[in-house]
Write an enzyme that holds these catalytic residues in place. Sequence first.
Site, PDB file in Angstrom:
ATOM      1  N   GLU A  38       7.093 -12.026   4.842  1.00  0.00           N
ATOM      2  CA  GLU A  38       7.232 -12.087   6.297  1.00  0.00           C
ATOM      3  C   GLU A  38       7.463 -13.511   6.815  1.00  0.00           C
ATOM      4  O   GLU A  38       8.207 -13.717   7.768  1.00  0.00           O
ATOM      5  CB  GLU A  38       5.956 -11.509   6.916  1.00  0.00           C
ATOM      6  CG  GLU A  38       6.058 -11.082   8.336  1.00  0.00           C
ATOM      7  CD  GLU A  38       4.819 -10.320   8.775  1.00  0.00           C
ATOM      8  OE1 GLU A  38       4.204 -10.759   9.762  1.00  0.00           O
ATOM      9  OE2 GLU A  38       4.461  -9.318   8.142  1.00  0.00           O
ATOM     10  N   ASP A  39       6.829 -14.484   6.182  1.00  0.00           N
ATOM     11  CA  ASP A  39       6.806 -15.839   6.746  1.00  0.00           C
ATOM     12  C   ASP A  39       7.566 -16.900   5.959  1.00  0.00           C
ATOM     13  O   ASP A  39       7.555 -18.067   6.349  1.00  0.00           O
ATOM     14  CB  ASP A  39       5.349 -16.297   6.895  1.00  0.00           C
ATOM     15  CG  ASP A  39       4.589 -15.480   7.923  1.00  0.00           C
ATOM     16  OD1 ASP A  39       5.222 -14.764   8.720  1.00  0.00           O
ATOM     17  OD2 ASP A  39       3.343 -15.541   7.920  1.00  0.00           O
TER      18      ASP A  39
END
Length: 146
Positions: A38-39
């Site tokens: 996600e990051d």
Amino acid sequence: RVTPYVAHPFRVMFILRDQFEVKDPEVLAAGVLHDTIEDTTTDFDDIQERFGARVAQYVTILTKDKRMREKEREHIYFEGLRAAPIEVKLCKLADSLDNVSDAVGLPPQGREKAVKKAKQLIEIFEAGFPREWTHALDKLRAALTE
């Protein structure tokens, strides 16, 4: 006080190990890697290559698809968590417990968001949660009353 982001994934792993008493190294790896897809620019294949298919699958379930609109994304994400294996649910509970604990230093809106998500998790996980892991749910519940 809000701690540096890098501390969060490690705290999630430590919560899994020390508070939830998870001993499975692949679950601990998924805990520390839970936000990676996600990051960062890391993808499923990168995680699978380095940590194996099981860890990569767990991290994928813990990943929100940011290409979607927030309302739809949250609905699909929480439905995925509802159907997830217990190992993934434990990672998410540890993540939420850390977010609630760290939210003390946030403005009220940030704290409210962390509390709301924690309550939502408890609600969707409660029914049929394995008895040997209910202490993890209880720890998150307790953090909400502090």
